[in-house]
Each structure stands twice: as C-alpha cells, then as structure tokens.
Design an enzyme around this catalytic site. Structure first.
Site, PDB file in Angstrom:
ATOM      1  N   LYS A  74     -32.783   9.144 -51.346  1.00 32.03           N
ATOM      2  CA  LYS A  74     -32.834  10.898 -51.295  1.00 32.03           C
ATOM      3  C   LYS A  74     -33.032  11.948 -52.456  1.00 32.03           C
ATOM      4  CE  LYS A  74     -34.623  10.611 -46.216  1.00 32.03           C
ATOM      5  NZ  LYS A  74     -34.381  10.660 -44.680  1.00 32.03           N
TER       6      LYS A  74
ATOM      7  N   SER B 116     -44.346   6.749 -42.566  1.00 32.58           N
ATOM      8  CA  SER B 116     -42.673   6.294 -41.796  1.00 32.58           C
ATOM      9  C   SER B 116     -43.538   7.525 -40.186  1.00 32.58           C
ATOM     10  CB  SER B 116     -42.129   7.368 -41.652  1.00 32.58           C
ATOM     11  OG  SER B 116     -40.473   8.089 -40.871  1.00 32.58           O
TER      12      SER B 116
ATOM     13  N   ASP C 163     -36.441   3.481 -37.581  1.00 27.36           N
ATOM     14  CA  ASP C 163     -35.181   4.001 -38.128  1.00 27.36           C
ATOM     15  C   ASP C 163     -35.325   4.610 -36.996  1.00 27.36           C
ATOM     16  OD1 ASP C 163     -33.988   6.030 -39.853  1.00 27.36           O
ATOM     17  OD2 ASP C 163     -35.683   6.571 -41.138  1.00 27.36           O
TER      18      ASP C 163
ATOM     19  N   GLU D 195     -32.786   0.536 -40.148  1.00 29.52           N
ATOM     20  CA  GLU D 195     -32.069   1.797 -41.079  1.00 29.52           C
ATOM     21  C   GLU D 195     -31.794   3.287 -40.091  1.00 29.52           C
ATOM     22  OE1 GLU D 195     -35.481   4.580 -42.875  1.00 29.52           O
ATOM     23  OE2 GLU D 195     -33.983   5.828 -42.943  1.00 29.52           O
TER      24      GLU D 195
ATOM     25  N   GLY E 101     -38.334  10.218 -48.442  1.00 32.08           N
ATOM     26  CA  GLY E 101     -38.339  11.294 -47.607  1.00 32.08           C
ATOM     27  C   GLY E 101     -37.957  12.152 -46.428  1.00 32.08           C
TER      28      GLY E 101
ATOM     29  N   LYS F 255     -39.450   5.595 -35.539  1.00 36.63           N
ATOM     30  CA  LYS F 255     -38.683   5.731 -35.406  1.00 36.63           C
ATOM     31  C   LYS F 255     -38.353   5.154 -33.801  1.00 36.63           C
ATOM     32  CE  LYS F 255     -37.699   8.940 -38.766  1.00 36.63           C
ATOM     33  NZ  LYS F 255     -36.934   9.134 -39.530  1.00 36.63           N
TER      34      LYS F 255
ATOM     35  N   LYS G 192     -42.678   2.509 -40.902  1.00 38.56           N
ATOM     36  CA  LYS G 192     -41.883   2.830 -40.468  1.00 38.56           C
ATOM     37  C   LYS G 192     -41.934   3.318 -39.192  1.00 38.56           C
ATOM     38  CE  LYS G 192     -38.366   6.087 -41.620  1.00 38.56           C
ATOM     39  NZ  LYS G 192     -36.970   6.463 -43.165  1.00 38.56           N
TER      40      LYS G 192
ATOM     41  N   ASP H  22     -29.487   5.481 -45.153  1.00 35.25           N
ATOM     42  CA  ASP H  22     -29.731   6.496 -45.477  1.00 35.25           C
ATOM     43  C   ASP H  22     -28.979   7.374 -45.416  1.00 35.25           C
ATOM     44  OD1 ASP H  22     -31.131   9.036 -45.733  1.00 35.25           O
ATOM     45  OD2 ASP H  22     -32.879   8.542 -44.117  1.00 35.25           O
TER      46      ASP H  22
HETATM   47  O1  OSB Z   1     -34.602   9.404 -41.913  1.00 35.86           O
HETATM   48  O2  OSB Z   1     -35.985   9.788 -42.923  1.00 35.86           O
HETATM   49  C1  OSB Z   1     -35.566  10.046 -42.264  1.00 35.86           C
HETATM   50  C2  OSB Z   1     -38.204  13.173 -42.618  1.00 35.86           C
HETATM   51  C3  OSB Z   1     -37.010  13.699 -42.200  1.00 35.86           C
HETATM   52  C4  OSB Z   1     -35.573  13.347 -41.880  1.00 35.86           C
HETATM   53  C5  OSB Z   1     -35.643  12.037 -41.866  1.00 35.86           C
HETATM   54  C6  OSB Z   1     -36.519  11.518 -42.182  1.00 35.86           C
HETATM   55  C7  OSB Z   1     -37.353  11.225 -42.487  1.00 35.86           C
HETATM   56  C8  OSB Z   1     -38.514  10.220 -42.647  1.00 35.86           C
HETATM   57  C9  OSB Z   1     -39.911  11.112 -42.916  1.00 35.86           C
HETATM   58  O3  OSB Z   1     -38.511   9.329 -41.963  1.00 35.86           O
HETATM   59  C10 OSB Z   1     -40.566  10.141 -43.981  1.00 35.86           C
HETATM   60  C11 OSB Z   1     -41.241  10.857 -45.210  1.00 35.86           C
HETATM   61  O4  OSB Z   1     -41.108  12.264 -45.971  1.00 35.86           O
HETATM   62  O5  OSB Z   1     -42.456  10.252 -45.233  1.00 35.86           O
HETATM   63 MG    MG Z   2     -33.265   7.377 -42.371  1.00 30.53          MG
END
Ligand code: OSB
Ligand code: MG
Length: 371
Positions: free
Chosen positions: A264, A137, A190, A215, A292, A165, A163, A240
């Site tokens: 999660k 990510s 995401d 996402e 994660g 952001k 992924k 999510d």
């Molecule tokens: O939305 O998936 C998410 C990290 C903190 C809060 C929300 C998210 C995330 C990540 C990190 O995308 C993913 C990872 O732990 O590798």
């Molecule tokens: Mg997410």
C-alpha cells in the site's frame, strides 16, 4: 531543472460508503480523508492521504497528517524549491514516520509530473500491465447469510477473488460456509492483527480451506510470531501492516515471516519506497499485490498505476467506484471490465479528471499554503 511550486492546498473530505465496512478494528460508515492539490504553471497534481479519522489501522490520523504536512513536509518543499517527487522523497527522509502524510504529497507531485510531461503515471513508473485483475475485500457482516449474499453478488459482478475480513469468533465457521457455497473461487482472509500467540490454533485450522493466503494474523510489530506460524502452516502468510518500509520487507522475508506482501503506497510512505519493496520482492521471487484503503477515485487511480509494475502478480484490493461510493470524485469512474479486470487509465498523470464541484461540496476544511 527544478521548478518551484506556487501553491499547495489541503482539503478534508467526507464521503459516505454505500455499505458499512467492518474489520477486526471496527465498523465504519463513512470515510474522512485529506486530498492534496499541488499547483504549478497552470497544472494541478492530486494526491490522497489514506490516514483515517481514528488511529486504528495505524497510528496516523487525519489530524496528525494535516499537522505534519502543514508544519513539516510542505514547508520543506517550499524551502528547498522542490517539485520533483523523487527529490521530495529523498529530502523528506530527514523526518521520521508519518508515511501516509508523506505519500499523499509525493503522489500529488507524481500526478503533477505526469501531467506536465503529458504521460500516464504507469509509463513513468515502467508499468507493464494495461489491465489489472480486480479482487474485492468483504467486511464482517451481521450474519453469515448476509455475507454469502454479498459474496455471491460480487462474484456475479465479475471479481476474480474474494477477501474475507476475519476476527476471533468470525473465522472458521465463516470460511467453512463460504467455501461450501463457492468451492472453486480464489479466496483469502485478512485479520488486521486480531490474533495472538494464545489464539494460534484457530489459524492453523485455516489450512483446511484452500486459501490463497492469510493476511496479517498478528499485530504489526510482531515479525517473529508470524515466522513461527508460517513454519506451522501450508497456506502462505501475507503481511500488510507489518511492512512499513523496505527494510521491514527485508526482515520479514529473511525471517520467513511471510511468502506474499501486500503493498500500500500510503502505508510505506510513497511510490519511491513502494518500488523498493516491489523490486526487492521481485528479486526474491515473492509475489506482491496492491492493497487498498477504500480510497476515493483519486487514490484508487494512483493504485492502478502502481499495480501495473511487473511483480504485482496476484489479484488486488482494487474494486469499481460503485463498490465503495454512490458517486466517485473522478470521471470517468472506475469500472470493472468483463473478466473482472480494471483498465489502467491512459491519460496524463493519474489519467482521470477530478470532479471539482463535487470535491468543493464535500470539503469540511481547507488550507492553502504558499511559499
Ligand atoms: O487491511 O487491507 C486492509 C481497508 C481499510 C483498512 C485496511 C484494509 C482495508 C481493506 C479494503 O481491506 C480494501 C479496498 O480498499 O478495497
Ligand atoms: Mg490488510
């Protein structure tokens, strides 16, 4: 047979990231989190609470989790002499909300159980994969050039999918640039709920980039808005934040709000609830993957065992220790195998050993609870 726990320890830890992590919610340079340790007959179980310092991703914080664990969830365990994670999950249903807090404690009980039974957690869970596909990510960067460089280096390390952001203003141009540089890669985005009915047009344009999924475009409590968007775009939506428990999963699937779910364990309140969502999605032929929260090695080891269940069918947000932290709090650290996979640890419980001295040196606050 029900065994009583002798002692439970809460520790507040702070761990700096190797690189800042920015989402539509903000930029973070370090992570504060709670480690839960449960003690029984010479064995110790470890769990991680994924709540962060501020209520950005969800309403929970390190402070609310510390409070409800100390005042409610842990006293409940002691009072009922519970040591089994499934019994805990059932008893804890009398309290509402605070999924990350209750999950951290349930995970510690699972680890303890695995260690006592001398079995890795994936075996207790009925997992079927010994290696799981790793995705990465990638946060919002200061420039598109920096983002392309980061993506390039993660691909060189072997990650199977990327992924990105996104947020309003860091979306179409970014996707276009990454797609042009890497036409073939598995790519998804995401938004962490940053869009709204007013900004829906941008989301429809995302169909151009051959994304695996989009996402959480809209805020968590907006299943209806997601169902309207899913009807208008070809790309599958993944939820999510919206999927806070199994009934939310069912509502989302029945309304057509998503075609993929990110599970999660912290967000849904534990392994018992995560499995319900997993099993329901399997029955509905909807793939899931493991999300994660930039966990330490303890939380990530737990995630690896969960991700071994059969309906975890897409690459996960599970990366190597060094993608997040200079030094991780477990040994061996989590590494990427050739081919972009991560091995599910084979030892008892989470299957990795916490580095106690390092944990002690990172501890900002500690609380010991006894029956
Ligand atoms: O939305 O998936 C998410 C990290 C903190 C809060 C929300 C998210 C995330 C990540 C990190 O995308 C993913 C990872 O732990 O590798
Ligand atoms: Mg997410």
């Amino acid at each position: 047979m029900t065994m009583a726990l002798e002692r439970i320890e809460l520790r507040l830890l702070r761990l700096p990231y190797v690189h800042y992590f920015e989402t539509s919610l903000g930029r973070e340079k370090e992570r504060d989190f709670i480690l839960v340790k449960v003690f029984s007959q010479g064995e110790t179980g470890y769990g991680e609470v994924v709540a962060s310092r501020a209520p950005l991703y969800s309403y929970e914080t390190v402070g609310t989790a510390w409070h409800v664990l100390s005042e409610f969830f842990i006293p409940l365990l002691f009072h009922r002499k519970i040591e089994d994670p499934v019994e805990f999950a059932a008893a804890a249903r009398r309290y509402r909300g605070h999924p990350m807090a209750r999950a951290g404690l349930e995970l510690a009980l699972w680890d303890l159980k695995g260690r006592k039974m001398n079995q890795p957690l994936f075996q207790l869970y009925g997992g079927v994969y010994r290696k799981i596909p790793a995705g990465v990510s990638v946060g919002i960067q200061d420039s598109i050039e920096e983002l392309i460089d980061r993506v390039q280096s993660f691909l060189q390390e072997g990650y199977q999918r990327v992924k990105l952001k996104i947020k309003p203003g860091w979306d179409l141009e970014v996707c276009r640039a990454v797609r042009e540089h890497f036409p073939e890669i598995l790519l998804q985005v995401d938004a962490n709920g940053a869009y709204s009915r007013e900004t829906i047009e941008v989301l429809k344009t995302l169909d151009e980039f051959n994304l695996l999924m989009v996402e959480q475009p809209f805020p968590p409590y907006d299943l209806w808005e997601h169902s309207l968007l899913q009807k208008e775009i070809k790309t599958p939506l993944c939820l999510d934040e919206s999927i806070y428990d199994a009934s939310a999963a069912r509502s989302a699937v029945e309304m057509g709000s998503c075609r993929v779910i990110n599970i999660k364990v912290g967000r849904v309140g534990g392994i018992v609830e995560a499995r319900k969502i997993h099993d329901y999605c399997q029955e509905k032929e909807l793939p899931v993957w493991c999300g994660g929260m930039l966990e330490s090695g303890i939380g990530r080891a737990h995630n690896l065992h969960l991700a071994s269940l059969p309906n975890f069918k897409l690459p996960h947000d599970l990366s190597a220790s060094r993608r997040y932290y200079q030094v991780d709090i477990i040994e061996p650290e989590i590494n990427l195998e050739p081919g972009g996979e991560i091995e599910v640890p084979q030892g008892p419980g989470i299957g990795v050993t916490p580095r106690e001295k390092m944990i002690e040196s990172l501890t900002l606050q500690k609380k010991v609870l006894v029956p």
